[in-house]
Design a protein around this motif. Structure first.
Motif, PDB file in Angstrom:
ATOM      1  N   ASN A 218       0.899  -1.051   0.208  1.00  0.00           N
ATOM      2  CA  ASN A 218       0.148   0.015  -0.030  1.00  0.00           C
ATOM      3  C   ASN A 218       0.938   1.104   0.008  1.00  0.00           C
ATOM      4  OD1 ASN A 218      -1.642   2.408   0.556  1.00  0.00           O
ATOM      5  ND2 ASN A 218      -2.888   0.804   1.848  1.00  0.00           N
ATOM      6  N   PRO A 219       0.934   2.257  -0.938  1.00  0.00           N
ATOM      7  CA  PRO A 219       1.652   3.306  -1.131  1.00  0.00           C
ATOM      8  C   PRO A 219       1.599   4.197  -0.186  1.00  0.00           C
ATOM      9  CG  PRO A 219      -0.025   3.169  -2.864  1.00  0.00           C
ATOM     10  CD  PRO A 219      -0.170   2.114  -2.225  1.00  0.00           C
ATOM     11  N   HIS A 220       0.320   4.232   0.652  1.00  0.00           N
ATOM     12  CA  HIS A 220      -0.090   5.004   1.708  1.00  0.00           C
ATOM     13  C   HIS A 220       0.327   4.705   3.052  1.00  0.00           C
ATOM     14  CE1 HIS A 220      -2.125   7.918  -0.927  1.00  0.00           C
ATOM     15  NE2 HIS A 220      -2.573   7.011  -1.596  1.00  0.00           N
ATOM     16  N   ALA A 221       0.969   3.326   3.239  1.00  0.00           N
ATOM     17  CA  ALA A 221       1.110   2.774   4.524  1.00  0.00           C
ATOM     18  C   ALA A 221       2.341   3.487   5.107  1.00  0.00           C
ATOM     19  CB  ALA A 221       1.411   1.301   4.448  1.00  0.00           C
ATOM     20  N   ALA A 222       2.211   3.583   6.434  1.00  0.00           N
ATOM     21  CA  ALA A 222       3.250   4.280   7.228  1.00  0.00           C
ATOM     22  C   ALA A 222       4.273   3.365   7.479  1.00  0.00           C
ATOM     23  CB  ALA A 222       2.661   4.784   8.729  1.00  0.00           C
ATOM     24  N   ALA A 223       4.227   2.057   7.571  1.00  0.00           N
ATOM     25  CA  ALA A 223       5.029   1.052   7.655  1.00  0.00           C
ATOM     26  C   ALA A 223       4.793  -0.170   6.889  1.00  0.00           C
ATOM     27  CB  ALA A 223       4.981   0.332   9.154  1.00  0.00           C
ATOM     28  N   PRO A 224       5.133   0.074   5.404  1.00  0.00           N
ATOM     29  CA  PRO A 224       5.083  -1.031   4.356  1.00  0.00           C
ATOM     30  C   PRO A 224       6.133  -1.860   4.647  1.00  0.00           C
ATOM     31  CG  PRO A 224       6.196   1.129   3.494  1.00  0.00           C
ATOM     32  CD  PRO A 224       5.952   1.427   5.253  1.00  0.00           C
ATOM     33  N   ILE A 225       6.087  -2.699   5.490  1.00  0.00           N
ATOM     34  CA  ILE A 225       7.102  -3.922   5.778  1.00  0.00           C
ATOM     35  C   ILE A 225       6.344  -5.057   5.964  1.00  0.00           C
ATOM     36  CG2 ILE A 225       9.144  -4.568   7.240  1.00  0.00           C
ATOM     37  CD1 ILE A 225       9.457  -1.553   7.850  1.00  0.00           C
ATOM     38  N   PHE A 362       0.010  -1.096  10.974  1.00  0.00           N
ATOM     39  CA  PHE A 362       0.982  -1.341   9.838  1.00  0.00           C
ATOM     40  C   PHE A 362       0.708  -0.130   8.797  1.00  0.00           C
ATOM     41  CE2 PHE A 362      -0.234  -5.381  11.755  1.00  0.00           C
ATOM     42  CZ  PHE A 362       0.803  -5.689  12.356  1.00  0.00           C
ATOM     43  N   PHE A 363      -0.612  -0.015   8.267  1.00  0.00           N
ATOM     44  CA  PHE A 363      -0.812   0.911   7.212  1.00  0.00           C
ATOM     45  C   PHE A 363      -0.654   2.217   8.194  1.00  0.00           C
ATOM     46  CE2 PHE A 363      -4.282   4.210   6.221  1.00  0.00           C
ATOM     47  CZ  PHE A 363      -3.890   4.291   5.021  1.00  0.00           C
ATOM     48  N   GLY A 364      -1.225   2.386   9.367  1.00  0.00           N
ATOM     49  CA  GLY A 364      -1.077   3.308  10.388  1.00  0.00           C
ATOM     50  C   GLY A 364      -2.491   3.705  10.836  1.00  0.00           C
ATOM     51  N   GLY A 365      -2.533   4.085  12.018  1.00  0.00           N
ATOM     52  CA  GLY A 365      -3.898   4.629  12.821  1.00  0.00           C
ATOM     53  C   GLY A 365      -3.979   5.990  12.796  1.00  0.00           C
ATOM     54  N   ALA A 366      -4.683   6.442  11.596  1.00  0.00           N
ATOM     55  CA  ALA A 366      -4.739   7.859  11.253  1.00  0.00           C
ATOM     56  C   ALA A 366      -5.759   8.537  12.012  1.00  0.00           C
ATOM     57  CB  ALA A 366      -5.333   7.993   9.705  1.00  0.00           C
ATOM     58  N   GLY A 367      -5.613   8.585  13.519  1.00  0.00           N
ATOM     59  CA  GLY A 367      -6.533   9.135  14.398  1.00  0.00           C
ATOM     60  C   GLY A 367      -7.851   8.748  14.231  1.00  0.00           C
TER      61      GLY A 367
END
Length: 508
Positions: A218-225, A362-367
């Protein structure tokens, strides 16, 4: 012919940036949100200008302004929704700053769809963002940009919306925040299953391993690992325990710079804007439910309001879980996902996958705005796989609120305007003890590890069957051994009150 007042999603947009990467701009959350809204407008493929047609815009409240008295460190717009709107050239008649809660954006899809079906709106936007990663990065360097701006115009401030989430007794005993509060529920489920800490951490790792694969692409993921279940479950210096049973890698990642926007319009307005029908995605059902406060729940491991929301959405859509080809279960922690798959009999490695984004750790918890990203992904999936159905489950608080949405390119009939519903609240709360108590039986616990030390928090019952909370005395050897051993469930504690009014329990 699709009826003119049928609500349809016409555009979705996401925008993100990662600190230090090429083209990183250190955007404010208002700028990020403006970029996402511009992306949603472009996504619609309209032949006419969309921005002037927007009559309603709701800005999802950022974490930095989600509690009374909390001030954004770099400042913010005086009128956040209109600040975002103007960045995309919009000037809505109605501007809204939403309450706190990760279910809010999903619920607003239903509310705005119902408004459109009733003829009270023609084009509405839900947009939100977080720039926590940038705030932390700049603060660490001693930089303090000015993100404040004065923006004219009226707006509706719907308040913080934290009623029913203020667990003051638990806060006072060191469970002040999402991680220890979810850990209390997680350990209650672990107790029900009779699993050790290591066994349960392995379960969490196996649940989340497929999520990391989605995030990695996912190109928008905060941690694309991509990470293995063993890596997620193994306790190391880098993957420390933040609160039992959670390792650092398996909790929601709030250090993100992400934004997402959703545009809902009537079929008539979509036609007038020249939006091709192959861009339309129909809203088949949205349901919202509110849970009892954590300390009042009869079963501390369960979240029946979220189950009721999903079941009601499926019923309104006339579908079963087996009909959902795409799923995104809110995954700030493992237990909101476990609650759903336990109930519906879905395997952790279900071929459909349980996330469309990669999940909050992993993607991120965008609040409060994470589920807007999930809805964006659901819309794109539905467009590509025409006739398929996608389900998004959105969670707020400590499993305090839940909203479910079901999407497809198949037409949804809104003529009765009955596809959005808010479910009745539960009335079976366990009463909380009033005043001091001297004995308690432990139902669940967590050991919360903070910069100032570790604190063991428990929830249990007093001899009258009332719910109580307290701290286990970790300076008492037998008590420490019991709690650090991971199985204090059912233990009988003797309790005293310290000079700060906290309940301190020792093994009786």
């Amino acid at each position: 012919m699709i009826a003119d007042n049928t609500p349809v999603i016409i555009g979705v947009g996401q925008y993100s940036e990662r600190v230090g990467e090429p083209h990183y701009e250190a955007l404010s959350y208002m700028d990020l949100a403006g970029r996402a809204l511009a992306a949603a407008i472009a996504d619609s493929g309209a032949s006419e200008a969309v921005a002037p047609a927007i009559d309603t815009l709701a800005a999802i409240r950022a974490f930095e302004m989600s509690r009374p008295g909390r001030e954004p460190p770099f400042g913010a717009a005086s009128n956040v929704p209109r600040a975002i709107a103007k960045r995309a050239g919009a000037d809505p008649q109605r501007a809204i700053l939403t309450p706190t809660g990760g279910q809010t954006n999903q619920q607003l899809v239903g509310e705005f769809a119902a408004n459109i079906a009733a003829g009270d709106s023609q084009c509405a936007v839900i947009v939100g963002s977080e720039a926590i990663s940038t705030v932390l990065a700049l603060s660490a360097k001693g930089e303090k940009p000015d993100w404040s701006e004065e923006v004219e115009g009226d707006f509706e401030d719907h308040g913080f919306g934290v009623e029913g989430m203020m667990e003051n007794a638990l806060f006072a005993h060191g469970a002040a925040g999402a991680i220890p509060l979810y850990a209390l529920a997680e350990n209650a489920r672990r107790a029900k299953l009779g699993k050790s800490l290591d066994e349960y951490r392995r379960d969490i790792g196996e649940l989340f391993e497929p999520f990391t694969k989605v995030a990695a692409n996912n190109p928008h993921a905060a941690a694309p690992i991509e990470r293995s279940a063993q890596e997620l479950a193994t306790v190391t210096e880098r993957n420390r325990i933040v609160a039992e049973p959670y390792t650092r890698m398996t909790v929601a990642r709030d250090q993100v710079n992400q934004a997402a926007a959703i545009i809902v319009a009537s079929a008539a307005r979509a036609r007038a804007l020249g939006i091709p029908e192959d861009k339309w995605v129909h809203i088949h059902a949205v349901t919202a439910a509110t849970e009892l406060m954590l300390s009042n729940r009869p079963d501390l491991s369960a979240n029946p309001a979220s189950i009721a929301s999903v079941e009601a959405a499926l019923e309104r859509a006339g579908k079963g879980m087996e009909d959902m080809r795409y799923l995104d279960f809110y995954s700030c922690f493992a237990i909101p996902v476990f609650n759903q798959i336990d109930h519906f009999g879905i395997a952790p490695d279900d071929a459909r996958g349980l996330t469309l984004t990669g999940g909050l750790p992993f993607f991120g918890g965008a609040g409060n705005n994470y589920s807007a990203h999930a809805i964006c992904e659901a819309v794109q999936a539905a467009r590509k796989d025409r006739g398929a159905y996608a389900l998004v489950g959105a969670n707020g608080g400590w499993m305090s609120k839940y909203a479910t949405g079901i999407y497809s390119t198949d037409t949804a009939d809104w003529s009765a305007n009955d596809r959005y519903a808010k479910l009745p609240d539960a009335n079976n709360a366990v009463p909380a003890a009033k005043g001091a108590f001297s004995k308690a039986v432990v139902e669940t616990y967590t050991i919360n590890n903070t910069k100032t030390g570790s604190v063991a928090v428990f929830l249990g019952r007093n001899p009258d069957g009332e719910r109580v909370c307290g701290n286990a005395d970790l300076e008492h050897g037998p008590t420490r051994a019991l709690f650090e051993g991971g199985k204090p469930f059912g233990a009988r504690l003797s309790v005293i009150q310290d000079d700060k009014g906290r309940n301190i329990g020792r093994v009786a």
